[in-house]
Write a protein that holds these residues in place. Sequence first.
Motif, PDB file in Angstrom:
ATOM      1  N   THR A 203       0.925  -1.221  -0.130  1.00 55.25           N
ATOM      2  CA  THR A 203      -0.305   0.357  -0.178  1.00 55.25           C
ATOM      3  C   THR A 203       0.642   0.949   0.088  1.00 55.25           C
ATOM      4  OG1 THR A 203      -0.264   0.078   2.273  1.00 55.25           O
ATOM      5  CG2 THR A 203      -1.537  -1.187   1.358  1.00 55.25           C
ATOM      6  N   LEU A 204       0.246   2.362  -0.547  1.00 55.15           N
ATOM      7  CA  LEU A 204       1.036   4.007  -1.011  1.00 55.15           C
ATOM      8  C   LEU A 204      -0.070   4.887   0.133  1.00 55.15           C
ATOM      9  CD1 LEU A 204       1.312   3.679  -4.290  1.00 55.15           C
ATOM     10  CD2 LEU A 204       3.365   3.416  -2.743  1.00 55.15           C
ATOM     11  N   TYR A 205      -0.615   4.533   1.344  1.00 53.07           N
ATOM     12  CA  TYR A 205      -1.024   5.700   2.480  1.00 53.07           C
ATOM     13  C   TYR A 205      -1.315   5.189   3.264  1.00 53.07           C
ATOM     14  CZ  TYR A 205      -5.518   1.392   1.583  1.00 53.07           C
ATOM     15  OH  TYR A 205      -5.398   1.150   1.141  1.00 53.07           O
ATOM     16  N   THR A 206      -0.959   6.344   4.281  1.00 48.67           N
ATOM     17  CA  THR A 206      -1.473   5.470   5.773  1.00 48.67           C
ATOM     18  C   THR A 206      -3.200   5.573   6.476  1.00 48.67           C
ATOM     19  OG1 THR A 206      -0.612   7.490   6.908  1.00 48.67           O
ATOM     20  CG2 THR A 206       1.031   6.288   5.861  1.00 48.67           C
ATOM     21  N   ALA A 207      -3.267   5.911   7.613  1.00 51.31           N
ATOM     22  CA  ALA A 207      -4.356   6.123   7.910  1.00 51.31           C
ATOM     23  C   ALA A 207      -4.828   6.791   8.599  1.00 51.31           C
ATOM     24  CB  ALA A 207      -4.473   5.190   9.183  1.00 51.31           C
ATOM     25  N   ASN A 208      -3.181   8.282   8.440  1.00 51.43           N
ATOM     26  CA  ASN A 208      -3.702   9.679   8.577  1.00 51.43           C
ATOM     27  C   ASN A 208      -3.859  10.616   7.110  1.00 51.43           C
ATOM     28  OD1 ASN A 208      -1.155   9.437  10.667  1.00 51.43           O
ATOM     29  ND2 ASN A 208      -0.459   9.001   9.532  1.00 51.43           N
ATOM     30  N   THR A 209      -4.702  11.336   7.787  1.00 51.89           N
ATOM     31  CA  THR A 209      -6.042  11.830   7.060  1.00 51.89           C
ATOM     32  C   THR A 209      -5.497  12.996   6.741  1.00 51.89           C
ATOM     33  OG1 THR A 209      -6.890  13.439   8.657  1.00 51.89           O
ATOM     34  CG2 THR A 209      -7.847  11.035   8.453  1.00 51.89           C
ATOM     35  N   ASP A 210      -5.891  14.183   5.542  1.00 53.18           N
ATOM     36  CA  ASP A 210      -5.540  14.885   4.902  1.00 53.18           C
ATOM     37  C   ASP A 210      -5.026  15.883   6.004  1.00 53.18           C
ATOM     38  OD1 ASP A 210      -7.917  14.977   4.612  1.00 53.18           O
ATOM     39  OD2 ASP A 210      -7.848  16.309   2.541  1.00 53.18           O
ATOM     40  N   ALA A 211      -5.922  16.477   7.104  1.00 46.92           N
ATOM     41  CA  ALA A 211      -6.525  17.322   7.452  1.00 46.92           C
ATOM     42  C   ALA A 211      -5.452  17.268   8.486  1.00 46.92           C
ATOM     43  CB  ALA A 211      -7.720  17.174   8.115  1.00 46.92           C
ATOM     44  N   SER A 212      -5.209  15.941   9.419  1.00 50.19           N
ATOM     45  CA  SER A 212      -4.372  15.681  10.203  1.00 50.19           C
ATOM     46  C   SER A 212      -2.089  15.976   9.654  1.00 50.19           C
ATOM     47  CB  SER A 212      -4.594  14.216  10.714  1.00 50.19           C
ATOM     48  OG  SER A 212      -5.529  13.720  11.323  1.00 50.19           O
ATOM     49  N   LEU A 213      -2.545  15.123   8.629  1.00 47.60           N
ATOM     50  CA  LEU A 213      -1.384  15.777   8.076  1.00 47.60           C
ATOM     51  C   LEU A 213      -0.900  16.969   8.225  1.00 47.60           C
ATOM     52  CD1 LEU A 213      -0.939  12.865   5.574  1.00 47.60           C
ATOM     53  CD2 LEU A 213       0.678  13.466   7.719  1.00 47.60           C
ATOM     54  N   ARG A 214      -1.693  18.099   7.299  1.00 47.40           N
ATOM     55  CA  ARG A 214      -1.197  19.525   7.486  1.00 47.40           C
ATOM     56  C   ARG A 214      -1.765  19.959   8.554  1.00 47.40           C
ATOM     57  NH1 ARG A 214      -5.877  19.102   3.183  1.00 47.40           N
ATOM     58  NH2 ARG A 214      -7.038  19.127   4.905  1.00 47.40           N
ATOM     59  N   PHE A 215      -2.357  19.976   9.635  1.00 49.20           N
ATOM     60  CA  PHE A 215      -2.123  20.281  10.841  1.00 49.20           C
ATOM     61  C   PHE A 215      -0.819  20.195  11.374  1.00 49.20           C
ATOM     62  CE2 PHE A 215      -3.063  19.792  15.245  1.00 49.20           C
ATOM     63  CZ  PHE A 215      -3.324  20.972  15.985  1.00 49.20           C
ATOM     64  N   PHE A 216      -0.202  18.614  11.424  1.00 46.68           N
ATOM     65  CA  PHE A 216       0.491  18.247  12.066  1.00 46.68           C
ATOM     66  C   PHE A 216       2.216  18.933  11.602  1.00 46.68           C
ATOM     67  CE2 PHE A 216       4.420  14.696  13.235  1.00 46.68           C
ATOM     68  CZ  PHE A 216       3.986  15.087  14.642  1.00 46.68           C
ATOM     69  N   ARG A 217       1.893  19.104  10.143  1.00 49.52           N
ATOM     70  CA  ARG A 217       3.172  19.379   9.606  1.00 49.52           C
ATOM     71  C   ARG A 217       3.473  20.729   9.978  1.00 49.52           C
ATOM     72  NH1 ARG A 217       1.706  16.652   3.752  1.00 49.52           N
ATOM     73  NH2 ARG A 217       2.711  15.064   4.443  1.00 49.52           N
TER      74      ARG A 217
END
Length: 429
Positions: A203-217
Amino acid sequence: MATQANPAKLFVEPTTLCNLKCRMCVKQSQGNGIVEGFLDPARFEALGGIMAHLATIVFSGIGEPLMHSDLENMVASARRRLPAESWIGLQTNGHLMDYRRAAALIEAGIDKICISMDAASSRTLRLNRSGAEMASVERAFRAVRQAREALQAGRMQLGVEYVLMRNNLAELPRAIEQAALNGADFAIVSQMLPYDESVMDETLYTANTDASLRFFRKKQIEARKRGFDLAQYLTVRWQYIRSADEQALIEFVEAMISEATARQIPFHFRKLLTFDETLAREVEAVFDQTRECAARYNLDLKLPALHPRFERECEFVQNRSIFLAWDGRIYPCYMLWHQYQCYFDGREKPVSHEPFGRVPEQDILDIWNAPTYQDFRQEVDNYDFPYCSNCNVGPCDLITNEGFEYDCFAMEVPCGDCPWCMGLMQCLQ
């Protein structure tokens, strides 16, 4: 939307039998309980009550539709009863396609033929699809293209579907170019849902949502400016005696978690901390190359989400879709069409099918308008479900229980963990 008196899209499974054995197929799920058989044309004819209201019919399912000897007759029957502006599609691996079959389908009224490809090289194609040959895929494209030209079927579109895996990611732009050169008008690219442990690492994706990643970055940048190493939080949070810097780190992370909670952003700290940014950049670069290739050949390209969408929605329910299995049972979507187990974010997830009736034993409109089916569609349409894959206490026994009853929001619809609603999985529709 969910209370409309008629469905607008129909997905038909002509058979569960297939001439190939593919790594990404639901039939590879251990103990799936899938029974093989062919759709009795009489069951398809029993859908006459909805034909005049349909915008789309797609012949697909988990088998190879071309193995059904009455496929062309079902297409012709549908074309006679559908509104003129409606379209009929076919999803196929192409290995049984020749000029005679392509011409027969076009004459019957097919509007879109989508051929599964999943590679640009013979080696990768054989790896992912046991029994497949690139020469057979190319022959299928050639047969459809020649039949379309000979019959002057300008309306008929040819497409390709590509299931992304780590082993075929780099070949995606070249495969799209090959499809375009072979006459393809459109391409549908989908992420893969593993149905067997052997392909979990593909697989090429994780469970982290796009919004979660934007916030965390964004928070990572703030942390670096303040000299914090966020990974240390997992250790120092359990220390009884802490330095001032360590205490400041703990307060920073706890404030970050509180802010995410207040903004209702799914936040799994450990998963976000271990997110593979290198792989994400690699996938995005390939997507950019693929977009450029599609634009060069004027090919309509539909790419999947790179990360699970925070804003989830069910296109199947929103578009009033209905699914007919080969045995006549009626289902609401791809996710709940069959019983199987899959793997999401490294955990096993059992999925039970969700039938709402059976034709011709029951009238199709009676099934569609039954209170239980209407309630189901209304709940899905509201889409008030937890983010199971991003839950800090998950996976809980509410979603890992094979006999799913309800989630932690007390919802009785098992859609909180659906990869289609997250934008990861795509199909001809």
